[in-house]
Design an enzyme around this catalytic site. Sequence first.
Site, PDB file in Angstrom:
ATOM      1  N   SER A 150       0.684  -1.446  -0.103  1.00  0.00           N
ATOM      2  CA  SER A 150      -0.205  -0.082  -0.001  1.00  0.00           C
ATOM      3  C   SER A 150       0.594   1.478  -0.040  1.00  0.00           C
ATOM      4  CB  SER A 150      -1.149  -0.051   1.332  1.00  0.00           C
ATOM      5  OG  SER A 150      -2.009   1.018   1.185  1.00  0.00           O
ATOM      6  N   ARG A 220     -12.121   6.419   9.755  1.00  0.00           N
ATOM      7  CA  ARG A 220     -11.992   4.903   9.781  1.00  0.00           C
ATOM      8  C   ARG A 220     -12.776   3.910   9.606  1.00  0.00           C
ATOM      9  NH1 ARG A 220      -7.079   1.397   9.128  1.00  0.00           N
ATOM     10  NH2 ARG A 220      -7.795  -0.736  10.120  1.00  0.00           N
ATOM     11  N   ASP A 322      -8.271  -6.467  -4.613  1.00  0.00           N
ATOM     12  CA  ASP A 322      -8.660  -4.664  -4.027  1.00  0.00           C
ATOM     13  C   ASP A 322      -9.167  -3.988  -5.517  1.00  0.00           C
ATOM     14  OD1 ASP A 322      -7.342  -2.830  -2.958  1.00  0.00           O
ATOM     15  OD2 ASP A 322      -5.296  -3.885  -3.757  1.00  0.00           O
ATOM     16  N   HIS A 355      -7.928  -5.130  -0.280  1.00  0.00           N
ATOM     17  CA  HIS A 355      -6.424  -4.786  -0.195  1.00  0.00           C
ATOM     18  C   HIS A 355      -6.109  -5.574   0.857  1.00  0.00           C
ATOM     19  CE1 HIS A 355      -3.666  -1.671  -0.272  1.00  0.00           C
ATOM     20  NE2 HIS A 355      -3.776  -0.993   0.515  1.00  0.00           N
ATOM     21  N   ASP A 356      -6.748  -5.085   2.504  1.00  0.00           N
ATOM     22  CA  ASP A 356      -5.869  -6.592   3.052  1.00  0.00           C
ATOM     23  C   ASP A 356      -5.113  -7.311   3.208  1.00  0.00           C
ATOM     24  OD1 ASP A 356      -6.593  -3.891   5.022  1.00  0.00           O
ATOM     25  OD2 ASP A 356      -8.403  -5.165   6.138  1.00  0.00           O
TER      26      ASP A 356
END
Length: 387
Positions: A150, A220, A322, A355-356
């Site tokens: 990232s 968040r 992602d 994405h994680d």
Amino acid sequence: MTASAVEPQRIRFDAPLALSSGASISDYELVYETYGEPNADGSNAVLVCHALNASHHVAGVSSLDPDDIGWWDNMVGPGKPVDTRRFFVIGVNNLGSCFGSTGPMSINPATGKPYGPDFPVVTVEDWVHSQARLADRLGIDRFAAVMGGSLGGMQALAWSTLYPERLRHCVAIASAPRLSAQNIAFNEVARRAILTDPEFHGGRFYDHGVVPSRGLQVARMIGHITYLSDDSMAEKFGRALRDNAERAQPGDYRFTFDVEFEIESYLRYQGEKFARYFDANTYLLITRALDYFDPARHAGGDLSQVLGKAHAAFLIASFTTDWRFAPERSREIVQALLKAGRRVSYAEINAPHGHDAFLLEDPQYHAIIRSYFERIAAECAAGGDRE
């Protein structure tokens, strides 16, 4: 197997660091951790660059908190893909962060108070220059690899062009050559949540003894949604209702604006947890650094011209689900590298986690990283590069 407890270290830099904004900062500190041992010539050093809300604590158990396991512990350690029996791994906390390196929460020597909003805006390039200074202090002339996922991948890319002689391999995972308009938009919404929180006080909330927790929670929650794929959210939460068994009629709605669905409960939990440990001014700084990253902006948008400066070999990896840093963005980097005549390997990994995924222990993903670093280890053992 998890690496043994690690002790954070810090180095102070008195000389001013010129920043991309035209400002400078002096008398700053960087906090870092190391894993494994350097070989005789230091050629087995690997720099790990962190993403938005991570830190120098890459692997192992923190000596400060036995419950604090490094954010990439499944990747870095003895017998792991980046094997610390072979590599000397360094994790550094970026300038402007809230995990020990000098940042908005630190005391400004000019005022005797926290920097707060007076901390200068920093960029990915500024972080790389500060990391190079740290490498100088540690006696590392050249890294075997600089790697990150990232935002960490953006730093690895910047290393390859700003200090082309100082790394043999660049490993950029789930990254991008610049943010899309959509990504900048997500960051702006998150920043507005913080900036409009009544407890933000123009960034001087430290003076008031408060935290803009509502803004941080929303920021968040917005970010976390973008880190997950639709499939992973559907599999984990679906449309399940919270405390369904306690309802008068299971499956019925309560018709309120309190938490109804499990996904709502999860997002609120993530937001509340984040607001307890992350600094609002740091969040603003780091998301703006993300926005500003665009190494080809002074080259007419020609990324291949910029990456042509690199001497490193590259591993670029992306994940099929992602959508925050989609595979198309990694392919842009690959195409630019090929056009520039650079050595590049590319992996597009079929993983459901969004994405994680770069943080998780996917077998295919880890096998690719392990194989690549075995090649790097062979180079280190041979005492030089292999074409």
